[in-house]
Design an enzyme around this catalytic site. Structure first.
Site, PDB file in Angstrom:
ATOM      1  N   HIS A   1       0.806  -1.211   0.000  1.00 53.77           N
ATOM      2  CA  HIS A   1       0.000   0.000   0.000  1.00 53.77           C
ATOM      3  C   HIS A   1       0.848   1.273   0.000  1.00 53.77           C
ATOM      4  CE1 HIS A   1      -3.301  -2.724   1.091  1.00 53.77           C
ATOM      5  NE2 HIS A   1      -4.100  -1.765   0.664  1.00 53.77           N
ATOM      6  N   GLY A   2       2.032   1.206   0.540  1.00 52.64           N
ATOM      7  CA  GLY A   2       2.829   2.418   0.560  1.00 52.64           C
ATOM      8  C   GLY A   2       4.165   2.235   1.243  1.00 52.64           C
TER       9      GLY A   2
END
Length: 500
Positions: A347-348
């Site tokens: 996700h990041g």
């Protein structure tokens, strides 16, 4: 190009109109590919070269893998080439600056070296999605579960198909490629007064199904309402709470967690609905990505309902290859944590996503442990009753919404404070009442969204709405447009998952 802009509406109308006019299937595919590349180029400019690189790499690597059926060593080398190419691309553009930051931190701590300057690399939109998409294709060919595509144009359209290109759902080649070998069933261009909705007709060489238009627009309508009416107007409350939560009361933090849980669901499932609706209008089927996740009765059930295309991808291409649940108990728990941590990092490039992944890994591990250790409790008939299911749902969502705090809050001091207040309730209300008073619309929408979800539970509202008579259906779609415009400030907001 954002779905929630006039630019996209014009683009979509032009695409659909052209598909109807063009009768030859091959030309339709070529046009859709060009339109998809334009869609991507519109937002990413030269970074479209990365999309093309992944496409060309995996198309030719998969063909070579298929040709080396009797040479396992060569097949493995080719697969590794694909993985290194795709994951190297993803790693560099998404995680290079994060890795530099960690190196600089530890370097300064141990006085090892001078700081490395940041690269400030632009994150290519959709790279997390299309790299996973092409990897799954190559792996499926390697496993001999899929015949490689013979057409580069066909494969390129699978990778770049514009409705889901930026934020999913993550497509599987085995689901999508066969659809390209059929005629595109597009929207009805003939007056609805002369053709009954749902009736197939033959217009030149294209089979037109008017129900695709109605159902597709309906699904898109629900998606726009989720994003532009709910998510975008709940966001200010969430931003106010988590921009600096220090000193806020427990109920304020809980309200923020609930608000963000609804915001991210409405935002991301809204995008998925719009993508699915667009594909439906064009005659394609892409998989659902959400199935009422906040009605999950266990952490495992939650991941069968939330971001389904990612959770099944992680299961099929990471968890099972690692050994899944066939290893020892310790190995199985290790696999669960590894998959969820990597899912968080996907996700990041930030530690807060690692914390989020760790929490969900812990949820899955703990429930598995209790299920094995105390089956007489977890399988008790009480949990099959209505009250038992409600208790299970509320318990699971308590922990799910707790995990949304580290997902939303990157600052560790803010994160730890918010999680502490969420768990250890102080029962103070003064600041919370002030917060509610100054954010009446956001709080009202949270309540409306919860009530709507409860009322529509177990109902296929998309199908119900699309099956309405034309007059009633038009009224519903008009109502959707009105309620969106009532609170719309004229500034389209990015979708949350565009950051990933």
């Amino acid at each position: 190009m954002l779905f929630n802009t006039i630019d996209f509406i014009v683009f979509f109308i032009l695409v659909v109109t052209t598909i109807v006019i063009v009768k030859n299937r091959n030309y339709q595919h070529l046009f859709l590919l060009i339109a998809s590349y334009f869609f991507f180029y519109y937002s990413s400019n030269y970074l479209i070269s990365l999309l093309i690189f992944s496409t060309v790499l995996d198309f030719y690597v998969a063909k070579k893998i298929h040709q080396q059926k009797n040479n396992p060593a060569q097949k493995k080398i080719l697969l590794i080439t694909s993985l290194v190419g795709n994951l190297g691309l993803l790693g560099f553009f998404k995680y290079a600056d994060f890795a530099i930051a960690q190196f600089n931190f530890f370097g300064s701590y141990f006085n090892l070296a001078d700081e490395i300057p940041f690269l400030y690399i632009a994150l290519p939109i959709g790279i997390s999605f299309y790299t996973f998409q092409t990897i799954s294709y190559t792996v499926d060919v390697y496993r001999e579960k899929l015949e490689p595509s013979k057409s580069l144009k066909e494969f390129a359209l699978f990778v770049a198909f514009f409705p889901q290109l930026v934020a999913g759902p993550i497509l599987r080649a085995s689901d999508f490629l066969p659809q390209l070998r059929e005629k595109i069933k597009s929207l009805e261009t003939v007056s609805s007064s002369t053709i009954k909705l749902g009736k197939k007709i033959q217009l030149s060489k294209i089979s037109i199904n008017s129900s695709n238009l109605k159902l597709g627009i309906t699904i898109m309508g629900f998606g726009f309402v989720k994003k532009m009416f709910f998510a975008d107007n709940i966001a200010p409350l969430v931003d106010e709470i988590f921009s600096n939560p220090m000193g806020l009361e427990s109920f304020s933090i809980i309200l923020g967690a609930i608000g963000f849980g609804i915001q991210i669901y409405a935002d991301f499932s809204g995008y998925s609905d719009i993508a699915i609706g667009i594909a439906t209008v064009l005659g394609f089927k892409i998989p659902i990505n959400f199935n009422r996740p906040y009605f999950a009765t266990s952490p495992r059930d939650f991941w069968k309902r939330w971001h389904i295309s990612l959770s099944t991808w992680l299961r099929d291409y990471l968890y099972i290859p690692l050994g899944g649940s066939k290893k020892s108990s310790v190995g199985t728990y290790g696999n669960l944590f590894a998959v969820m941590i990597l899912g968080g990092i996907w996700h990041g490039a930030a530690w807060n996503f690692v914390v989020w992944g760790l929490l969900h890994g812990a949820y899955l591990a703990v429930t598995r442990f209790f299920g094995k250790k105390f089956p007489q409790f977890t399988l008790h008939p009480f949990f099959s009753t209505r009250i038992g299911k409600i208790i299970s749902i509320l318990t699971v969502q308590y922990f799910v919404f707790l995990a949304w705090i580290p997902f939303r809050v990157q600052n560790f001091d803010f994160m730890l404070y918010s999680m502490q207040k969420y768990v250890l309730i102080d029962f103070a209300t003064e600041k919370t009442l002030e917060l509610i008073s100054s954010n009446k619309i956001s709080v009202f929408l949270i309540v409306v969204f919860i009530i709507t979800c409860i009322i529509s539970y177990k109902k296929n509202i998309h199908q119900i709405a699309s099956n309405l008579s034309l007059k009633k259906w038009t009224l519903v779609m008009t109502l959707f447009a009105v309620i969106i415009l009532v609170l719309y400030d004229g500034s389209p907001q990015d979708f949350i998952y565009f950051k990933f």
